[in-house]
Design a protein around this motif. Sequence first.
Motif, mmCIF file in Angstrom:
data_model
loop_
_atom_site.group_PDB
_atom_site.id
_atom_site.type_symbol
_atom_site.label_atom_id
_atom_site.label_comp_id
_atom_site.label_asym_id
_atom_site.label_seq_id
_atom_site.Cartn_x
_atom_site.Cartn_y
_atom_site.Cartn_z
ATOM 1 N N GLN A 195 3.421 -15.313 3.168
ATOM 2 C CA GLN A 195 4.467 -16.178 2.645
ATOM 3 C C GLN A 195 4.441 -16.079 1.128
ATOM 4 O OE1 GLN A 195 4.341 -20.227 3.992
ATOM 5 N NE2 GLN A 195 6.071 -20.835 2.725
ATOM 6 N N VAL A 196 5.621 -15.981 0.521
ATOM 7 C CA VAL A 196 5.750 -15.907 -0.934
ATOM 8 C C VAL A 196 6.010 -17.324 -1.431
ATOM 9 C CG1 VAL A 196 7.032 -14.893 -2.851
ATOM 10 C CG2 VAL A 196 6.690 -13.570 -0.746
ATOM 11 N N ILE A 197 5.101 -17.819 -2.281
ATOM 12 C CA ILE A 197 5.175 -19.205 -2.753
ATOM 13 C C ILE A 197 5.090 -19.224 -4.276
ATOM 14 C CG2 ILE A 197 4.043 -21.470 -2.658
ATOM 15 C CD1 ILE A 197 2.668 -20.410 -0.032
ATOM 16 N N LYS A 198 5.896 -20.069 -4.898
ATOM 17 C CA LYS A 198 5.776 -20.319 -6.340
ATOM 18 C C LYS A 198 4.873 -21.535 -6.502
ATOM 19 C CE LYS A 198 8.781 -17.376 -8.173
ATOM 20 N NZ LYS A 198 8.448 -16.364 -9.119
ATOM 21 N N ASN A 199 3.783 -21.376 -7.276
ATOM 22 C CA ASN A 199 2.871 -22.514 -7.459
ATOM 23 C C ASN A 199 3.369 -23.419 -8.588
ATOM 24 O OD1 ASN A 199 2.071 -21.349 -9.904
ATOM 25 N ND2 ASN A 199 0.098 -20.649 -9.134
ATOM 26 N N ARG B 114 1.567 -16.564 10.023
ATOM 27 C CA ARG B 114 1.832 -16.102 11.394
ATOM 28 C C ARG B 114 3.146 -16.687 11.908
ATOM 29 N NH1 ARG B 114 -0.829 -12.647 13.406
ATOM 30 N NH2 ARG B 114 -2.986 -12.316 13.834
ATOM 31 N N THR B 115 3.467 -17.920 11.499
ATOM 32 C CA THR B 115 4.734 -18.543 11.874
ATOM 33 C C THR B 115 5.351 -19.131 10.622
ATOM 34 O OG1 THR B 115 3.734 -20.681 12.350
ATOM 35 C CG2 THR B 115 3.912 -19.131 14.194
ATOM 36 N N ALA B 116 6.666 -19.244 10.627
ATOM 37 C CA ALA B 116 7.346 -19.780 9.445
ATOM 38 C C ALA B 116 8.716 -20.306 9.834
ATOM 39 C CB ALA B 116 7.487 -18.690 8.391
ATOM 40 N N PRO B 117 9.147 -21.387 9.177
ATOM 41 C CA PRO B 117 10.490 -21.921 9.458
ATOM 42 C C PRO B 117 11.574 -21.075 8.787
ATOM 43 C CG PRO B 117 9.424 -23.228 7.762
ATOM 44 C CD PRO B 117 8.403 -22.227 8.232
ATOM 45 N N LYS B 118 12.783 -21.266 9.252
ATOM 46 C CA LYS B 118 13.952 -20.595 8.681
ATOM 47 C C LYS B 118 13.979 -20.825 7.173
ATOM 48 C CE LYS B 118 18.921 -20.267 9.212
ATOM 49 N NZ LYS B 118 20.081 -20.668 9.998
ATOM 50 N N GLY B 119 14.301 -19.776 6.428
ATOM 51 C CA GLY B 119 14.395 -19.873 4.969
ATOM 52 C C GLY B 119 13.125 -19.499 4.236
ATOM 53 N N THR B 120 12.023 -19.292 4.948
ATOM 54 C CA THR B 120 10.755 -18.928 4.321
ATOM 55 C C THR B 120 10.791 -17.468 3.874
ATOM 56 O OG1 THR B 120 9.575 -20.473 5.752
ATOM 57 C CG2 THR B 120 8.249 -18.784 4.678
ATOM 58 N N VAL B 121 10.323 -17.204 2.663
ATOM 59 C CA VAL B 121 10.249 -15.829 2.159
ATOM 60 C C VAL B 121 8.911 -15.238 2.603
ATOM 61 C CG1 VAL B 121 10.255 -14.339 0.128
ATOM 62 C CG2 VAL B 121 11.721 -16.370 0.179
ATOM 63 N N ILE B 122 8.995 -14.083 3.257
ATOM 64 C CA ILE B 122 7.822 -13.376 3.755
ATOM 65 C C ILE B 122 7.796 -11.987 3.129
ATOM 66 C CG2 ILE B 122 6.638 -12.455 5.798
ATOM 67 C CD1 ILE B 122 6.883 -15.521 5.829
ATOM 68 N N GLN B 123 6.620 -11.612 2.632
ATOM 69 C CA GLN B 123 6.441 -10.258 2.112
ATOM 70 C C GLN B 123 5.653 -9.444 3.128
ATOM 71 O OE1 GLN B 123 3.378 -8.967 -0.835
ATOM 72 N NE2 GLN B 123 5.187 -8.557 -2.104
#
Length: 154
Positions: free
Chosen positions: A38-42, A53-62
């Motif tokens: 998951q790509v996250i801005k801190n 492994r799982t992510a909701p709609k709209g999550t940025v994944i690299q």
Amino acid sequence: MKRFKLVPNILLAALASTCVLGTAHADDTLKMDLTANQVIKNAEGKTVYSPVRTAPKGTVIQYKATYTNTINKDINDLMVALPIPTNMVFTGDAMPASAQASTDGQNYADMPLMRKVNGKVVKVPFSEYRSLRWNIKLLPAMKSATVSLNTVVN
């Protein structure tokens, strides 16, 4: 909230079949390691990556693939491709930026992809991109090269 399960191992199997060497090599010549993060801005605005492994709609994944040359001989003109999972949309972010894109996984062109619509040349929406590929010109003996692309859970 809808959640989608990401299955990196399925993508890994697809990736293994899309890696093409410029010359014939033994099966154990090239090792590939695939990660999904998951790509996250801190809080400081820096980008951080967290295994997912799982992510909701709209999550940025690299998706990041590291290719390692496991022999004592350089590999030239290594073509590698990363398919974009069907429940994901490419964001336009790829590293290295020299990636080519495809809407069918077979025909590739430089990005952005373009097409004619009503006599005008327009950009193909990222939502239609199905795969990216890179030409690693030289992968030295016992060294690695990494490629990545960012997607959004759709």
